[in-house]
Design a protein around this motif. Structure first.
Motif, mmCIF file in Angstrom:
data_model
loop_
_atom_site.group_PDB
_atom_site.id
_atom_site.type_symbol
_atom_site.label_atom_id
_atom_site.label_comp_id
_atom_site.label_asym_id
_atom_site.label_seq_id
_atom_site.Cartn_x
_atom_site.Cartn_y
_atom_site.Cartn_z
ATOM 1 N N TRP A 111 106.434 -25.139 53.024
ATOM 2 C CA TRP A 111 104.971 -25.315 53.354
ATOM 3 C C TRP A 111 104.810 -25.966 54.197
ATOM 4 N N GLN A 114 105.263 -25.218 57.725
ATOM 5 C CA GLN A 114 104.321 -24.215 58.167
ATOM 6 C C GLN A 114 103.060 -25.057 58.819
ATOM 7 N N LEU A 115 102.705 -25.979 57.978
ATOM 8 C CA LEU A 115 101.661 -26.688 58.239
ATOM 9 C C LEU A 115 101.844 -27.518 59.644
ATOM 10 N N LEU A 116 103.093 -27.922 59.848
ATOM 11 C CA LEU A 116 103.156 -28.591 61.447
ATOM 12 C C LEU A 116 103.607 -27.835 62.364
ATOM 13 N N PHE A 117 103.872 -26.260 61.807
ATOM 14 C CA PHE A 117 104.345 -25.280 62.848
ATOM 15 C C PHE A 117 105.715 -25.700 63.592
ATOM 16 N N VAL A 121 110.090 -22.986 62.395
ATOM 17 C CA VAL A 121 108.997 -21.860 62.025
ATOM 18 C C VAL A 121 108.907 -20.967 63.069
ATOM 19 N N VAL A 122 108.844 -21.279 64.142
ATOM 20 C CA VAL A 122 108.684 -20.723 65.565
ATOM 21 C C VAL A 122 109.677 -19.511 65.621
#
Ligand SMILES: Nc1ncnc2c1ncn2[C@@H]1O[C@H](COP(=O)(O)OP(=O)(O)OP(=O)(O)O)[C@@H](O)[C@H]1O
Ligand SMILES: [Mg+2]
Lengths: 254, 358
Positions: A111, A114-117, A121-122
């Motif tokens: 998570w 995802q919060l920091l992308f 995640v990309v």
């Protein structure tokens, strides 16, 4: 042991036995059809497999896993995907977002990433997008990609629900009345896709269907359910001419 | 009319989708940062209040707008954030400690509510969150040693690197920075699997489960993030108010927040900001207008809630998608100018949906 095995499955709603001692087995790589009059208990079997309902008794086994030990949210992770008779799409999201939710079981990002992308995640998102685009190409949905579900026609929504299920990359696909609400051309198209799904994507398919020509065209085996009980099982010619099935349908028509 | 040529999927992951976005949002941020050069102290104060509302609304939007869980108790998270911040500052800690603690304690509060609340929905959830906020308000009234009870509590000014923030424009810039960070975090979640799962839970819990989403986990996550952001807003609200009493954090504040995101446009980040500006302007407008009116009308008790209520009802009746929805229509009218068709936003017939799964 078969790929999917259902043994002595029963459930009742307020004293009415909706599914009554049903047993059947589905072989890997086959297309298996479930037929029966309205209210026979077909969808209830799917809802039991999805673990939305707790059975009164019986066994559910999929590829060596006891489904009764799992919850509704764990079924997709085993490789079982489904569609719903009355469509359960995410109405206020775009087609693309709907399909990307189908990739949820393949998400490995924590998570906080995802919060920091973060870069990982990309990367993962791009991979999901490529997979989703494959499904979009397969079902010819490119035109609708960025549209919101709530404005789309029924036939397209049906296709999107199928597409969303395919995005899971399941081993077993449960389709609840894939042709209902479709016109004859769309139904024929659906038949081709089911064949392609089995042949090219190597998925096993169980479908509930009222359209007998579609059943005859795609299915290897057919199960007829009447009043929650198995009325007949075999190839479609056998099942369709079985006296119990015939009388159930005639009785239904009266 | 703009036609976008996309050459790779990465473009869709960007927050600003094209040059126009970059330009307008860049300009907006520039204007926001230079506002203290233009506006005087009073209006900077009003603007700070709007930013704080936006932060609180952003928190509520995460849980209500994106995850579909109606909360009638978000004032409680504002209260936890406000009192925690004030208490840590009073103990001599800097804002570097006080602000994260405000977010953390509020988050813990969020977790406490979320674990039982994740099993509820609709009216039950609304009542449970309301009960939580009443308990928090009550606690604040009784914990004399920490909150000053009903007599209230003075709030020290924020402190950064041993420097005390006294000026209203300094506070404004501080809030603006934190708000931008919080907004970016929410936007990141929204373009990630978690954000999509939240929307999935909101639109169809049943099918989200069939796709492997754990609705409980998603709801707890949403509540926690929401509480953290709202807690931060509470911390800044404390600075804005400079004096805290438990009555500030009553049910009316929760309703006002809910009203704000509904007016702005439920389920969009834009809606948060539209709503905050609208509520801020309305409050200022009502208080100015009240003075202008003869006392026999302007002085009537309950005139403010009345005006709020009328506006809320008219928005829901005439523009259910909120101000943001109206803005999208105006924008596409301009983009497609000669060929715009009113029908494009007509709501289509929705297909039968039953509670049962057949
Ligand atoms: N959640 C429920 N609560 C109460 N009764 C239910 C529930 N789900 C199904 N039933 C009942 O169980 C019976 C079987 O329903 P089911 O949906 O499985 O039928 P079906 O074979 O799918 O019919 P159709 O072809 O109309 O879709 C029906 O009598 C139905 O009313
Ligand atoms: Mg059915």
């Amino acid at each position: 042991m078969s790929f999917l095995e259902i043994e002595n499955l029963s459930i009742s709603f307020g004293g009415v036995k909706a599914v009554d001692d049903v047993s059947f087995a589905v072989e890997e790589g086959s297309v298996y059809a479930i037929i029966g009059p309205n209210g026979a208990g077909k969808s209830t079997i799917f809802n039991l497999l999805s673990r939305f309902y707790e059975p009164l008794s019986g066994q559910l086994n999929f590829a060596g896993n006891d489904l009764l030990e799992l919850g509704a949210k764990d079924i997709a992770r085993l490789g079982i995907a489904r569609t719903f008779q009355n469509l359960e799409l995410f109405e206020h999201a775009s087609v693309l977002q709907n399909l990307l939710v189908g990739r949820h079981v393949h998400n490995t990002q924590s998570w906080w990433r995802q919060l920091l992308f973060t870069g990982s995640v990309v990367e993962a998102e791009l991979e999901h997008r490529r997979k989703v685009e494959e499904v979009i190409d397969f079902l010819e949905l490119a035109h609708y990609r960025n549209q919101i579900i709530s404005g789309l026609p029924y036939g397209v929504r049906k296709k999107i629900e199928l597409a969303r299920a395919l995005c899971i990359e399941p081993k077993l696909l449960l389709l609840d009345e894939p042709s209902s609400g479709l016109n004859p051309e769309e139904t024929e198209e659906m038949g081709f896709w089911i064949e392609d799904i089995r042949r090219d994507l190597n998925m096993t398919v169980v479908l509930i269907e009222h359209d007998m020509s579609l059943v005859a065209e795609v299915s290897d085996r057919v199960l007829a359910i009447v009043n929650g009980k198995v009325a007949a099982e075999g190839d479609h010619a056998f099942v369709q001419s079985h006296p119990d099935v015939v009388s159930a349908y005639l009785g239904d028509a009266q | 009319m703009r036609i976008l040529f996309k050459t790779n999927y990465k473009q869709d992951l960007n927050l600003a989708k094209h040059g126009g976005h970059r330009f307008w949002y860049g300009l907006l941020i520039l204007i926001l940062f230079s506002a203290p050069l233009i506006l005087d102290g009073y209006y900077i104060g009003e603007a700070t209040r709007v930013l704080i509302y936006a932060m609180a609304g952003l928190g509520l939007m995460v849980v209500t707008g994106f995850t579909g869980q109606v909360s009638l108790g978000h004032a409680a998270f504002l209260a936890i954030g406000a009192y925690t911040n004030a208490w840590f500052l009073a103990q001599g800690f800097s804002s570097f400690v006080a602000l994260p603690m405000a977010a953390l304690l509020s988050m813990i509060g969020g977790l406490l509510v979320a674990i039982p609340a994740a099993r509820m929905s609709g009216i039950y959830l609304a009542i449970a969150t309301l009960a939580f906020s009443i308990i928090v308000e009550d606690f604040a009234g009784h914990l004399n040693s920490i909150t000053g009870g009903n007599r209230g509590m003075m709030v020290d000014v924020p402190m950064l690197f041993g420097y005390q923030i006294w000026e209203s424009w300094e506070l404004y810039l501080f809030v603006l920075c934190i708000l931008i960070i919080a907004t970016l975090a929410v936007l990141n979640i929204l373009r990630s699997p978690l954000g999509r799962a939240m929307i999935a839970v909101r639109d169809s819990e049943v099918s989200s489960q069939a796709l492997g989403v754990n609705p409980m986990k998603i709801k707890v996550f949403a509540f926690t993030v929401s509480a953290a952001i709202t807690g931060l807003a509470g911390a800044f609200l404390a600075h804005y108010m400079m004096f805290l009493t438990p009555q500030i954090f009553g049910i009316l504040l929760s309703i006002q927040l809910l009203l704000m995101i509904v007016l702005g446009g439920l389920g969009t980040v834009h809606g948060v900001f539209f709503g905050a500006v609208l509520i801020g302007v309305m409050e200022t407008g009502i208080s100015i207008g009240k003075d202008a009116l003869p006392f026999s009308i302007g002085g009537l008790p309950g005139i403010e809630p009345l005006i709020f209520g009328v506006i809320l009802i008219s928005v829901i009746a005439f523009e259910p998608t909120g101000i943001y929805g109206r803005w999208v229509k105006i924008r596409s009218y301009m983009e497609f100018f000669p060929v715009y068709r009113r029908k494009s936003f007509k709501r289509q017939r929705s297909y039968l949906k039953t509670e049962r799964l057949r």
